[in-house]
Motif scaffolding. Structure first.
Motif, PDB file in Angstrom:
ATOM      1  N   ALA A 313       0.823  -1.204   0.000  1.00 20.96           N
ATOM      2  CA  ALA A 313       0.000   0.000   0.000  1.00 20.96           C
ATOM      3  C   ALA A 313       0.857   1.254   0.000  1.00 20.96           C
ATOM      4  CB  ALA A 313      -0.938  -0.004   1.200  1.00 20.96           C
ATOM      5  N   LEU A 314       2.001   1.207   0.699  1.00 21.33           N
ATOM      6  CA  LEU A 314       2.872   2.380   0.799  1.00 21.33           C
ATOM      7  C   LEU A 314       3.842   2.510  -0.372  1.00 21.33           C
ATOM      8  CD1 LEU A 314       3.731   2.217   4.621  1.00 21.33           C
ATOM      9  CD2 LEU A 314       2.048   3.684   3.482  1.00 21.33           C
ATOM     10  N   SER A 315       3.926   1.477  -1.196  1.00 25.78           N
ATOM     11  CA  SER A 315       4.873   1.474  -2.313  1.00 25.78           C
ATOM     12  C   SER A 315       4.426   2.428  -3.420  1.00 25.78           C
ATOM     13  CB  SER A 315       4.987   0.061  -2.881  1.00 25.78           C
ATOM     14  OG  SER A 315       5.740   0.058  -4.076  1.00 25.78           O
ATOM     15  N   PRO A 316       5.401   3.005  -4.192  1.00 25.91           N
ATOM     16  CA  PRO A 316       5.018   3.732  -5.409  1.00 25.91           C
ATOM     17  C   PRO A 316       4.335   2.784  -6.382  1.00 25.91           C
ATOM     18  CG  PRO A 316       7.390   3.395  -5.329  1.00 25.91           C
ATOM     19  CD  PRO A 316       6.866   2.993  -3.995  1.00 25.91           C
ATOM     20  N   LYS A 317       3.504   3.317  -7.265  1.00 30.96           N
ATOM     21  CA  LYS A 317       2.671   2.492  -8.148  1.00 30.96           C
ATOM     22  C   LYS A 317       2.949   2.806  -9.614  1.00 30.96           C
ATOM     23  CE  LYS A 317       0.249   1.153  -4.471  1.00 30.96           C
ATOM     24  NZ  LYS A 317       0.799   2.009  -3.439  1.00 30.96           N
ATOM     25  N   SER A 318       2.853   1.771 -10.442  1.00 28.70           N
ATOM     26  CA  SER A 318       2.939   1.950 -11.889  1.00 28.70           C
ATOM     27  C   SER A 318       2.247   0.786 -12.578  1.00 28.70           C
ATOM     28  CB  SER A 318       4.396   2.018 -12.358  1.00 28.70           C
ATOM     29  OG  SER A 318       4.442   2.068 -13.777  1.00 28.70           O
ATOM     30  N   ASN A 319       1.418   1.105 -13.569  1.00 26.60           N
ATOM     31  CA  ASN A 319       0.781   0.056 -14.380  1.00 26.60           C
ATOM     32  C   ASN A 319       1.290   0.084 -15.818  1.00 26.60           C
ATOM     33  OD1 ASN A 319      -0.391   2.399 -15.315  1.00 26.60           O
ATOM     34  ND2 ASN A 319      -2.506   1.684 -15.162  1.00 26.60           N
ATOM     35  N   SER A 320       2.434   0.774 -16.040  1.00 27.95           N
ATOM     36  CA  SER A 320       2.917   0.983 -17.407  1.00 27.95           C
ATOM     37  C   SER A 320       3.262  -0.321 -18.117  1.00 27.95           C
ATOM     38  CB  SER A 320       4.136   1.911 -17.407  1.00 27.95           C
ATOM     39  OG  SER A 320       5.181   1.361 -16.628  1.00 27.95           O
ATOM     40  N   GLY A 321       3.755  -1.307 -17.367  1.00 30.99           N
ATOM     41  CA  GLY A 321       4.168  -2.562 -17.983  1.00 30.99           C
ATOM     42  C   GLY A 321       3.019  -3.333 -18.590  1.00 30.99           C
ATOM     43  N   HIS A 322       1.994  -3.609 -17.780  1.00 30.06           N
ATOM     44  CA  HIS A 322       0.904  -4.429 -18.318  1.00 30.06           C
ATOM     45  C   HIS A 322       0.040  -3.632 -19.295  1.00 30.06           C
ATOM     46  CE1 HIS A 322      -3.003  -3.315 -16.447  1.00 30.06           C
ATOM     47  NE2 HIS A 322      -2.278  -2.857 -15.440  1.00 30.06           N
TER      48      HIS A 322
END
Length: 399
Positions: A313-322
């Motif tokens: 939950a605290l991690s940075p997020k990215s959906n660029s790969g999928h």
């Protein structure tokens, strides 16, 4: 002895608790009954919020012939009997509980009679009919979704029922405790009231007595039903939204349901779908946490799960790969493929081996000529992808 929840089922729509969007004055089911016209329908929603009560009120107010069957309990012969009765009367309302579990034989038996109007079907289900009910049945029915009951709805219903219980002594606070403990399930609330009424001294229900009953909220966690998947979805969306407290709440509900397998699979999905290239190290960490949880089993499995969910939950997020891969897949599905360039075909004499060059990179084309210049991957703004872009430019000798 008949249970209180069954004996107090509404005989009229006006007695139904909640669901005013369907049974309130001038709403759809209210008007159908008022106009004495009924069509095949499916009522769906969580347990204890009024599906059976509405069906019961409809047939009672219309004073129409009806039968009540359960898709799992009653066999094909029971359905045959109902059809023969319908032929005698000219039509019949058939109320089917758990209609999402009705097998193909029963469906095939009913379909022509629903089509002809001989059988008017009222299907009841806790599952989303758009996902779980045969399209042939679904297309012949009007679908109505029931809303969750509020605590106020349940208190109102309990007040009405309490008035019919001889010598009961109960205050507003106790009604609120029962309503809060029912998790929106009115039938469960009635069952708690009935237990308290029959087990208390002189039918006097106090806060202390309810505490002694040790009533706890129930959760809609049938692993085959939508409510369970709502909790799983809420867990993922809370992690995606970087809310560790909400994520822990939904994780706790899944822990209480002891559904370790679905927790592990969903956490692995989240690692790559929602965190991805923003924090690639999270993938191996989740695998390690999942492995630890499996080895430990309940109740200790909750310990590594809690740690990793907070970190996710605290991690940075990215959906660029999928997202990039999905765009490529969409291109393929649209027929945008093209031929593999000659220079990278098997044993091509014109292939240039990048490892023979500085930084293991050399200018050459890899994309089919029809797609040259096509971009699938679009970087998100986070430290790891920024660093990947920097390294990529250095590899190519760009500043």
């Amino acid at each position: 002895m008949e249970l209180l929840a069954n004996s107090k089922r509404p005989l009229k729509l006006e007695d139904v608790i909640g669901q005013q969007h369907l049974v309130g004055k001038d709403k759809v089911i209210y008007n159908l009954v008022k106009n004495r016209k009924i069509f095949s329908m499916i009522l769906y929603g969580k347990p204890g919020i009024g599906k059976t009560s509405i069906a019961n009120a409809i047939v009672n107010e219309l004073n129409i012939n009806y039968r009540f069957l359960n898709a799992t309990v009653n066999n094909k012969n029971d359905f045959d009997v109902v059809i023969e009765e319908a032929k005698m009367y000219g039509e019949m309302v058939l109320i089917i509980d758990e209609i999402h579990r009705m097998n193909k034989d029963k469906q095939d038996l009913l379909l022509p009679h629903i089509e002809s109007g001989l059988i008017i079907l009222i299907g009841l289900t806790t599952s989303n009919p758009y996902h779980k009910i045969n399209p042939a049945i679904r297309s012949r029915c009007h679908i109505f979704e029931l809303h969750e009951l509020s605590k106020e709805d349940i208190i109102l219903g309990l007040e009405k029922i309490s008035k019919d219980l001889k010598n009961i002594k109960i205050n507003d606070k106790c009604l609120e405790i029962i309503a809060s403990s029912s998790s929106g399930d009115f039938r469960n609330a009635i069952n708690i009231l009935e237990l308290a009424y029959n087990s208390s001294k002189n039918h006097e229900i106090t806060e202390e007595f309810l505490k002694d009953l040790n009533i706890k909220p129930i959760f809609f966690h049938d692993k085959n039903e939508d409510g369970h998947y709502d909790v799983i979805s809420a867990l993922q969306k809370s992690i995606r939204g970087s809310d560790p407290d909400a994520a822990l709440h939904y994780l706790a509900r899944l822990v209480v349901a002891e559904d370790l397998d679905i927790i592990l699979r969903r956490l692995i999905v989240i690692a790559y779908e929602d965190i991805g290239l923003a924090n690639p190290a999270i993938g191996p960490k989740i695998i390690a946490a999942c492995d630890a949880a499996e080895r430990l089993g309940w109740p200790e499995a909750r310990i590594p799960l809690g740690d990793i969910v907070i970190e996710m939950a605290l991690s940075p997020k990215s959906n660029s790969g999928h997202i990039a891969l999905d765009e490529a897949i969409n291109d393929i599905n649209k027929g945008n493929t093209g031929n593999v360039p000659d220079n990278i075909k098997t044993s091509s004499p014109t292939y240039i081996y990048p490892h023979n060059y500085k930084n293991d990179w050399v200018e050459q084309n890899y994309m089919p000529k029809e797609l040259i210049g096509k971009k699938y991957y679009h970087k998100k703004n986070n430290r790891y992808e920024d660093n990947l872009e920097k390294l990529y430019k250095e590899m190519k000798g760009e500043k």
